[in-house]
Design a protein around this motif. Structure first.
Motif, PDB file in Angstrom:
ATOM      1  N   GLY A  47       8.072 -54.754   9.793  1.00 30.88           N
ATOM      2  CA  GLY A  47       9.561 -54.746   9.945  1.00 30.88           C
ATOM      3  C   GLY A  47       9.900 -53.343   9.990  1.00 30.88           C
ATOM      4  O   GLY A  47       8.939 -52.479   9.833  1.00 30.88           O
ATOM      5  N   HIS A  48      11.211 -53.435   9.880  1.00 33.22           N
ATOM      6  CA  HIS A  48      11.736 -51.699  10.186  1.00 33.22           C
ATOM      7  C   HIS A  48      12.957 -51.741   9.522  1.00 33.22           C
ATOM      8  O   HIS A  48      13.938 -52.859   9.388  1.00 33.22           O
ATOM      9  CB  HIS A  48      11.727 -51.417  11.461  1.00 33.22           C
ATOM     10  CG  HIS A  48      12.549 -52.083  12.377  1.00 33.22           C
ATOM     11  ND1 HIS A  48      13.640 -51.420  12.531  1.00 33.22           N
ATOM     12  CD2 HIS A  48      12.510 -53.162  13.085  1.00 33.22           C
ATOM     13  CE1 HIS A  48      14.599 -52.144  13.468  1.00 33.22           C
ATOM     14  NE2 HIS A  48      13.566 -53.281  13.882  1.00 33.22           N
ATOM     15  N   THR A  49      13.473 -50.448   9.174  1.00 34.78           N
ATOM     16  CA  THR A  49      14.672 -50.469   8.575  1.00 34.78           C
ATOM     17  C   THR A  49      15.633 -50.331  10.037  1.00 34.78           C
ATOM     18  O   THR A  49      15.251 -50.055  10.819  1.00 34.78           O
ATOM     19  CB  THR A  49      14.809 -48.939   8.005  1.00 34.78           C
ATOM     20  OG1 THR A  49      14.520 -47.937   9.030  1.00 34.78           O
ATOM     21  CG2 THR A  49      13.949 -48.628   7.015  1.00 34.78           C
ATOM     22  N   GLY A  50      16.984 -50.870   9.460  1.00 30.88           N
ATOM     23  CA  GLY A  50      18.003 -50.880  10.647  1.00 30.88           C
ATOM     24  C   GLY A  50      17.734 -51.881  11.565  1.00 30.88           C
ATOM     25  O   GLY A  50      18.227 -51.710  12.586  1.00 30.88           O
ATOM     26  N   CYS A  51      16.916 -52.843  11.157  1.00 24.90           N
ATOM     27  CA  CYS A  51      16.701 -54.099  12.154  1.00 24.90           C
ATOM     28  C   CYS A  51      17.937 -54.892  12.610  1.00 24.90           C
ATOM     29  O   CYS A  51      18.769 -55.557  11.592  1.00 24.90           O
ATOM     30  CB  CYS A  51      15.470 -54.887  11.457  1.00 24.90           C
ATOM     31  SG  CYS A  51      15.211 -56.527  12.827  1.00 24.90           S
ATOM     32  N   GLY A  52      18.121 -54.620  13.889  1.00 20.06           N
ATOM     33  CA  GLY A  52      19.392 -55.471  14.297  1.00 20.06           C
ATOM     34  C   GLY A  52      19.441 -56.874  14.300  1.00 20.06           C
ATOM     35  O   GLY A  52      20.401 -57.796  14.017  1.00 20.06           O
ATOM     36  N   ALA A  53      18.064 -57.669  14.344  1.00 21.47           N
ATOM     37  CA  ALA A  53      17.918 -58.989  14.005  1.00 21.47           C
ATOM     38  C   ALA A  53      18.236 -59.418  12.757  1.00 21.47           C
ATOM     39  O   ALA A  53      19.004 -60.344  12.467  1.00 21.47           O
ATOM     40  CB  ALA A  53      16.485 -59.468  14.685  1.00 21.47           C
ATOM     41  N   THR A 102       5.394 -56.462  15.370  1.00 24.06           N
ATOM     42  CA  THR A 102       6.560 -55.761  15.025  1.00 24.06           C
ATOM     43  C   THR A 102       7.696 -56.144  16.011  1.00 24.06           C
ATOM     44  O   THR A 102       7.607 -56.981  16.836  1.00 24.06           O
ATOM     45  CB  THR A 102       6.266 -54.208  15.051  1.00 24.06           C
ATOM     46  OG1 THR A 102       7.197 -53.433  14.319  1.00 24.06           O
ATOM     47  CG2 THR A 102       6.168 -53.872  16.476  1.00 24.06           C
ATOM     48  N   CYS A 103       8.737 -55.490  15.641  1.00 23.53           N
ATOM     49  CA  CYS A 103       9.998 -56.091  16.328  1.00 23.53           C
ATOM     50  C   CYS A 103      10.108 -55.265  17.686  1.00 23.53           C
ATOM     51  O   CYS A 103       9.381 -54.215  18.020  1.00 23.53           O
ATOM     52  CB  CYS A 103      11.046 -55.255  15.326  1.00 23.53           C
ATOM     53  SG  CYS A 103      12.893 -55.782  16.057  1.00 23.53           S
ATOM     54  N   SER A 104      10.739 -55.728  18.636  1.00 27.06           N
ATOM     55  CA  SER A 104      11.134 -55.200  19.926  1.00 27.06           C
ATOM     56  C   SER A 104      11.930 -54.086  19.900  1.00 27.06           C
ATOM     57  O   SER A 104      11.912 -53.478  21.004  1.00 27.06           O
ATOM     58  CB  SER A 104      11.629 -56.455  21.046  1.00 27.06           C
ATOM     59  OG  SER A 104      10.832 -57.438  20.662  1.00 27.06           O
ATOM     60  N   ASP A 105      12.423 -53.691  18.861  1.00 30.45           N
ATOM     61  CA  ASP A 105      13.417 -52.518  18.632  1.00 30.45           C
ATOM     62  C   ASP A 105      12.691 -51.515  19.462  1.00 30.45           C
ATOM     63  O   ASP A 105      11.503 -50.910  19.097  1.00 30.45           O
ATOM     64  CB  ASP A 105      13.575 -52.013  17.431  1.00 30.45           C
ATOM     65  CG  ASP A 105      14.701 -51.339  16.946  1.00 30.45           C
ATOM     66  OD1 ASP A 105      14.895 -50.021  17.707  1.00 30.45           O
ATOM     67  OD2 ASP A 105      15.770 -51.678  16.720  1.00 30.45           O
ATOM     68  N   SER A 106      13.266 -50.519  20.433  1.00 27.65           N
ATOM     69  CA  SER A 106      12.802 -49.533  20.949  1.00 27.65           C
ATOM     70  C   SER A 106      12.602 -48.240  20.238  1.00 27.65           C
ATOM     71  O   SER A 106      11.836 -47.441  20.576  1.00 27.65           O
ATOM     72  CB  SER A 106      13.752 -49.102  22.244  1.00 27.65           C
ATOM     73  OG  SER A 106      15.073 -48.833  21.754  1.00 27.65           O
ATOM     74  N   ALA A 164      12.000 -59.807  18.852  1.00 28.97           N
ATOM     75  CA  ALA A 164      13.010 -59.219  18.069  1.00 28.97           C
ATOM     76  C   ALA A 164      12.838 -59.640  16.609  1.00 28.97           C
ATOM     77  O   ALA A 164      12.853 -61.076  16.595  1.00 28.97           O
ATOM     78  CB  ALA A 164      14.289 -59.800  18.720  1.00 28.97           C
ATOM     79  N   GLY A 165      12.999 -58.950  15.517  1.00 29.06           N
ATOM     80  CA  GLY A 165      12.954 -59.346  14.298  1.00 29.06           C
ATOM     81  C   GLY A 165      11.587 -59.657  13.507  1.00 29.06           C
ATOM     82  O   GLY A 165      11.289 -60.436  12.800  1.00 29.06           O
ATOM     83  N   ASN A 166      10.567 -59.545  14.560  1.00 31.05           N
ATOM     84  CA  ASN A 166       9.159 -59.866  14.192  1.00 31.05           C
ATOM     85  C   ASN A 166       8.982 -60.988  13.465  1.00 31.05           C
ATOM     86  O   ASN A 166       8.209 -61.384  12.640  1.00 31.05           O
ATOM     87  CB  ASN A 166       8.443 -58.648  13.347  1.00 31.05           C
ATOM     88  CG  ASN A 166       9.559 -58.035  12.324  1.00 31.05           C
ATOM     89  OD1 ASN A 166      10.024 -56.995  12.602  1.00 31.05           O
ATOM     90  ND2 ASN A 166       9.265 -58.652  11.108  1.00 31.05           N
TER      91      ASN A 166
HETATM   92 ZN   LIG Z   1      14.275 -54.845  14.505  1.00 35.23          ZN
END
Ligand SMILES: [Zn+2]
Length: 215
Positions: A131-137, A78-82, A103-105
């Motif tokens: 993945g996830h909603t609101g992914c910055g990558a 998954t993404c590194s998003d906190s 980041a961005g899985n």
């Molecule tokens: Zn993300």
């Protein structure tokens, strides 16, 4: 031979600890990818309903896994998003999940090697690219890409996007791209053909906490 033994062992909830030479009770008596998926879905429903994690992070669990080894039932990429705390999302504790985060899985050689290690040596039954909603990558990719070493990530994401796709579509395409990368592994192909491993995609909603598995 090892694979056959492990497949049998997990059906009765027991595993053989190579390092300590004992037979130990597995963290969960799961034997198939589908059963692992059911466990993850139930764990996520519990998390969404109670906004808490009842996974075992006790001193006893910590010491048990330190002594007897780890037997995670799923690999999560998954993404590194906190805002995407993998163990909490699935109500999991110490030793339950083998987690790989970028980041961005996105999947490169190191991540693919980690997936293979989890499947071949730790016998994780299900590989979930989440993945996830609101992914910055993904958003950065849609806005033209990053710079410096971040560009390697956005270039990878950009390689799988369709023209004028929405952020939601891009997040799903990015998950599917990482799944394709994992499925290109000969080791993973062998395990999936034997029915020992399944690779699936999912999207985590950072607002509701819900994980939606992709078809
Ligand atoms: Zn993300």
């Amino acid at each position: 031979m090892k694979k056959v033994f492990m497949a049998f062992a997990m059906t009765v909830g027991m595993v053989f600890c190579v390092s300590c030479g004992k037979t130990e009770t597995a963290s969960l008596p799961v034997s198939t990818p589908e059963e692992v998926k059911t466990v993850l879905i139930a764990g996520n429903e519990e998390y969404v309903a109670n906004s808490s994690n009842k996974g075992d992070i006790s001193k006893e669990r910590r010491e048990d896994t330190a002594t007897n080894g780890q037997f995670p039932y799923a690999t999560i990429i998954t993404c590194s998003d906190s805002r995407v705390p993998a163990e909490h999302i699935f109500n999991a504790g110490i030793g339950d999940l083998f987690v790989i985060r970028t980041a961005g899985n996105v999947i490169g050689d190191y991540e693919l090697g980690s997936v293979e290690y989890g499947a071949e040596h730790l016998n994780t039954k299900l590989v979930v690219v989440m993945g996830h909603t609101g992914c910055g990558a993904v958003q950065a990719t849609l806005e033209g890409g990053g710079h410096g070493n971040v560009q390697a990530i956005t270039d990878e994401i950009a390689s799988c996007l369709t023209p004028d796709c929405s952020a939601t579509e891009a997040e799903i395409l990015n998950v599917k791209n990482s799944i394709d990368k994992i499925n290109s592994s000969e080791a993973i192909q062998e395990l999936t053909e034997e029915g020992l491993v399944e690779v699936v995609g999912a999207i985590y909603d950072i607002s509701t906490g819900t994980v939606t598995f992709l078809d």
